[in-house]
Scaffold this motif. Structure first.
Motif, mmCIF file in Angstrom:
data_model
loop_
_atom_site.group_PDB
_atom_site.id
_atom_site.type_symbol
_atom_site.label_atom_id
_atom_site.label_comp_id
_atom_site.label_asym_id
_atom_site.label_seq_id
_atom_site.Cartn_x
_atom_site.Cartn_y
_atom_site.Cartn_z
ATOM 1 N N GLY A 129 0.753 -0.661 -0.303
ATOM 2 C CA GLY A 129 0.011 0.164 0.544
ATOM 3 C C GLY A 129 0.726 1.301 0.394
ATOM 4 O O GLY A 129 0.852 2.111 -0.581
ATOM 5 N N HIS A 130 1.775 1.036 0.535
ATOM 6 C CA HIS A 130 2.716 2.553 0.714
ATOM 7 C C HIS A 130 3.609 2.650 -0.298
ATOM 8 O O HIS A 130 3.140 3.638 -1.213
ATOM 9 C CB HIS A 130 3.807 1.958 2.283
ATOM 10 C CG HIS A 130 5.143 2.908 2.222
ATOM 11 N ND1 HIS A 130 4.864 4.216 2.653
ATOM 12 C CD2 HIS A 130 6.280 3.138 1.574
ATOM 13 C CE1 HIS A 130 6.014 4.693 2.339
ATOM 14 N NE2 HIS A 130 6.625 4.463 2.092
ATOM 15 N N LYS A 140 -4.782 3.919 -4.199
ATOM 16 C CA LYS A 140 -5.367 2.845 -3.121
ATOM 17 C C LYS A 140 -5.575 1.501 -3.047
ATOM 18 O O LYS A 140 -5.957 1.161 -4.521
ATOM 19 C CB LYS A 140 -6.060 3.821 -2.813
ATOM 20 C CG LYS A 140 -6.065 5.086 -1.706
ATOM 21 C CD LYS A 140 -7.691 5.627 -1.255
ATOM 22 C CE LYS A 140 -6.990 6.265 -0.180
ATOM 23 N NZ LYS A 140 -8.845 6.484 -0.052
ATOM 24 N N LEU A 141 -4.731 0.838 -2.849
ATOM 25 C CA LEU A 141 -5.655 -1.126 -3.063
ATOM 26 C C LEU A 141 -6.352 -1.015 -1.828
ATOM 27 O O LEU A 141 -6.422 -0.987 -0.394
ATOM 28 C CB LEU A 141 -3.933 -1.183 -2.569
ATOM 29 C CG LEU A 141 -3.107 -1.694 -3.522
ATOM 30 C CD1 LEU A 141 -1.528 -1.791 -3.018
ATOM 31 C CD2 LEU A 141 -3.104 -1.048 -4.988
ATOM 32 N N PRO A 142 -7.139 -2.438 -2.115
ATOM 33 C CA PRO A 142 -7.775 -2.798 -1.266
ATOM 34 C C PRO A 142 -7.184 -4.523 -0.092
ATOM 35 O O PRO A 142 -7.326 -5.598 -0.281
ATOM 36 C CB PRO A 142 -8.634 -4.267 -1.823
ATOM 37 C CG PRO A 142 -8.215 -3.730 -3.462
ATOM 38 C CD PRO A 142 -7.002 -3.100 -3.300
ATOM 39 N N VAL A 143 -6.418 -3.301 0.134
ATOM 40 C CA VAL A 143 -5.573 -4.304 1.755
ATOM 41 C C VAL A 143 -5.096 -3.238 2.819
ATOM 42 O O VAL A 143 -4.667 -1.798 2.541
ATOM 43 C CB VAL A 143 -3.864 -4.584 0.485
ATOM 44 C CG1 VAL A 143 -3.007 -4.123 1.923
ATOM 45 C CG2 VAL A 143 -4.003 -5.369 0.035
ATOM 46 N N GLU A 144 -4.832 -4.185 3.865
ATOM 47 C CA GLU A 144 -4.583 -3.236 5.689
ATOM 48 C C GLU A 144 -3.381 -3.666 5.819
ATOM 49 O O GLU A 144 -3.732 -5.002 5.733
ATOM 50 C CB GLU A 144 -5.532 -3.559 5.785
ATOM 51 C CG GLU A 144 -5.776 -1.773 7.091
ATOM 52 C CD GLU A 144 -7.177 -1.845 7.676
ATOM 53 O OE1 GLU A 144 -7.745 -3.272 8.558
ATOM 54 O OE2 GLU A 144 -8.533 -1.174 7.099
ATOM 55 N N SER A 145 -2.767 -3.471 6.421
ATOM 56 C CA SER A 145 -1.668 -4.138 6.997
ATOM 57 C C SER A 145 -1.153 -4.287 7.958
ATOM 58 O O SER A 145 -2.083 -3.421 9.251
ATOM 59 C CB SER A 145 -0.285 -3.239 6.425
ATOM 60 O OG SER A 145 0.463 -2.930 5.048
ATOM 61 N N PHE A 195 -12.803 -6.885 -6.532
ATOM 62 C CA PHE A 195 -13.913 -5.668 -5.541
ATOM 63 C C PHE A 195 -14.776 -5.030 -6.190
ATOM 64 O O PHE A 195 -15.595 -5.399 -6.265
ATOM 65 C CB PHE A 195 -13.030 -5.366 -4.412
ATOM 66 C CG PHE A 195 -12.066 -6.354 -3.803
ATOM 67 C CD1 PHE A 195 -13.224 -7.227 -2.956
ATOM 68 C CD2 PHE A 195 -11.004 -6.454 -3.977
ATOM 69 C CE1 PHE A 195 -12.252 -8.139 -2.290
ATOM 70 C CE2 PHE A 195 -9.386 -6.950 -3.452
ATOM 71 C CZ PHE A 195 -10.715 -8.202 -2.611
ATOM 72 N N PHE A 228 -9.342 -7.629 0.893
ATOM 73 C CA PHE A 228 -10.167 -7.709 1.722
ATOM 74 C C PHE A 228 -11.380 -8.857 1.472
ATOM 75 O O PHE A 228 -12.085 -8.861 2.074
ATOM 76 C CB PHE A 228 -11.162 -6.890 0.878
ATOM 77 C CG PHE A 228 -10.817 -4.688 0.849
ATOM 78 C CD1 PHE A 228 -9.563 -4.800 1.390
ATOM 79 C CD2 PHE A 228 -12.049 -4.547 2.583
ATOM 80 C CE1 PHE A 228 -9.455 -3.012 2.003
ATOM 81 C CE2 PHE A 228 -11.761 -3.332 2.528
ATOM 82 C CZ PHE A 228 -10.249 -2.517 2.482
#
Lengths: 87, 418
Positions: B242-243, B251-256, B400, B344
């Protein structure tokens, strides 16, 4: 992160809290589909400070807004979520 | 490059083993490459290796912020399996597992792949029904799966708590015999050596600080060691996807999130397979050195710190002790954490992005290690042909918004509910 200052209960162990999502991912009811999709399915996921929605699930149960550093885990502030502070 | 063989070892016996060279070079970055891969982890190195080996594309740089083997490829629990229920996932992971089976020969590097069996315990009738269903789904796709009775599990893993007072009584299990473990550092080193010997530049201690754009096309990267032009840029940055993507305005469908693992002191063989369970989230295996390797849940909130919270570690250990009480006598040697990119739907993201010339390979959640050779092979194929390989098509970035997630657990679109 060890303690989170709950607006209602004061400092409590982090294990009592549950992270919900980032503050900017709340979708307004009248949002256009592409805005809703972007809010629901993408994240800035910053290597830095972000505002997040948390809940004191295993405590008083209240929702709150936390501004927090995702590298150092330092909390800048915590606000209760209510009529005056909506994400 | 000296080939690793019994013969070269014997030859070295006559010259004091002085003929060995470093496994890979430490080159200065060139001003321009056909392909720049951001991230020198397992997936980045495997992509470079297969680009060079299968497609003859050797003007490739792998840019790594830290050092080879210092990220998630050296921080996982080394489990390799392909026991998935959904067809896109089982097809992908089975492709990867088949590469694992010949990987040591492919790389001329012993990755110590040990197919000792991936055992998933069932603790209730409901668990056993779900395991039977999953096993059937695997079997119809030609993947080995066997449902085991309680007595069979007892013979296979006698150290488990089979008493009726057990916190998590064992009713049976499902096993994929071809699953197992591999030596994670060797995987990183083997791919690095293989890619380097074919001409790929592995540039360590070099952080990407920005993307060079020409309209909607990425034409290079800014790094701490200067600008590097690129025909194609491929992001293989795992938890930092994402960074890095944000540098190109994505913006990615990702959370770290942080995922922890831990290992005990070494003991004689006591855990024969990779033990997982249908109801809990705890996976236990024994390393070749004898240490019991534990893993559990991710921390379930966003973090870029490579350290986890003690509560999560405690939970994994509690579950492990409930399953194998004898483990309570062991001392924990080390615990560590990695930054995982939680997608996600729990499935990876491989393919093109809205930016021309920019490709992504990420969203591996906590299942990236077993995917390493498959991901590298198929991502390299995609990069070489300019379109995603059909096996990775279901894992496109736009799935998504199209409403076609690949959600193995059926838990809905939340990266923190995995």
């Amino acid at each position: 992160m060890k303690l989170i200052p709950c607006p209602h209960c004061g400092n409590r162990a982090q294990a009592e809290f549950v992270y919900e999502r980032t503050a900017d991912s709340v979708v307004p009811l009248d949002a256009a589909p592409e805005v809703a999709v972007a809010a629901l399915f993408t994240r800035a996921n910053l290597r830095g400070v972000e505002e997040e929605i948390w809940r004191h699930t295993y405590g008083c149960g209240s929702w709150m807004l936390i501004r927090r550093d995702r590298v150092s885990h330092a909390i800048e502030w915590v606000k209760p979520i209510g009529p005056k502070v909506l994400p | 490059m000296t080939k690793y063989s019994a013969l070269s070892l014997l030859r070295g016996a006559f010259n004091g083993q002085s003929h060995w060279q470093p496994a890979w070079r430490d080159p200065e970055p060139k001003p321009s490459y056909d392909v720049v891969i951001i991230g020198g982890g397992g997936h980045g190195l495997a992509t470079a290796f297969y680009l060079a080996k299968v497609h003859g594309i050797t003007n490739v740089a792998v840019i790594e912020k830290g050092y080879i083997g210092g990220g998630n490829v050296g921080r996982n629990t080394t489990i390799v399996r392909s026991n998935y229920r959904l067809e896109p996932l089982s097809r992908f992971y089975e492709f990867s597992l088949k590469l694992w089976e010949g990987l040591s020969d492919d790389l001329n590097y012993n990755v110590m792949f040990s197919p000792r069996g991936a055992l998933t315990l069932g603790h209730s009738d409901a668990d056993m029904i779900r395991l039977a269903e999953k096993g059937d789904a695997m079997a119809v796709q030609g993947i080995d799966a066997e449902l085991l009775t309680r007595d069979q599990v007892m013979k296979l893993e006698p150290c488990l708590d089979f008493s009726r007072q057990a916190r998590f009584p064992i009713e049976g299990a499902m096993i994929q015999w071809r699953g197992g473990t591999a030596r994670h550092d060797a995987v990183a080193w083997g791919f690095a050596r293989g890619a380097d010997s074919r001409g790929v530049d592995i540039i360590q201690k070099c952080e990407v600080t920005g993307m060079v754009m020409d309209g909607n096309r990425v034409v290079g990267v800014e790094t701490t060691r200067g600008r590097i032009n690129a025909g194609t840029v491929a992001i293989c940055a795992a938890g930092h996807s994402g960074h890095v993507a944000a540098m190109a305005g994505l913006k990615l469908p990702v959370e770290s999130q942080t995922l922890q693992a831990m290992v005990t002191e070494g003991v004689k063989p006591m855990v024969n397979t990779v033990v997982m369970t249908q109801s809990l989230h705890c996976y236990i295996s024994q390393s070749d050195k004898g240490g019991i390797v534990f893993g559990g849940d991710p921390d379930n909130w966003p973090s870029y710190a490579q350290r986890g919270q003690p509560v999560t570690m405690e939970l994994a250990v509690q579950q492990g002790l409930a399953l194998i009480p004898a483990l309570s006598r062991l001392r924990m040697l080390r615990c560590w954490a990695g930054v995982t990119d939680m997608s996600f739907d729990g499935s990876p993201i491989i393919g093109t992005t809205p930016v021309d010339g920019l490709w992504i390979n990420g969203g591996w959640c906590y299942g990236g290690f077993k995917a390493t050779p498959g991901s590298g092979y198929l991502f390299a194929h995609s990069l070489a042909h300019g379109r995603p390989h059909e096996i990775v098509e279901p894992f496109s970035l736009d799935r998504f918004e199209r409403g076609s997630p690949v959600d193995e657990n059926g838990t809905g679109p939340f990266p923190n509910h995995r």
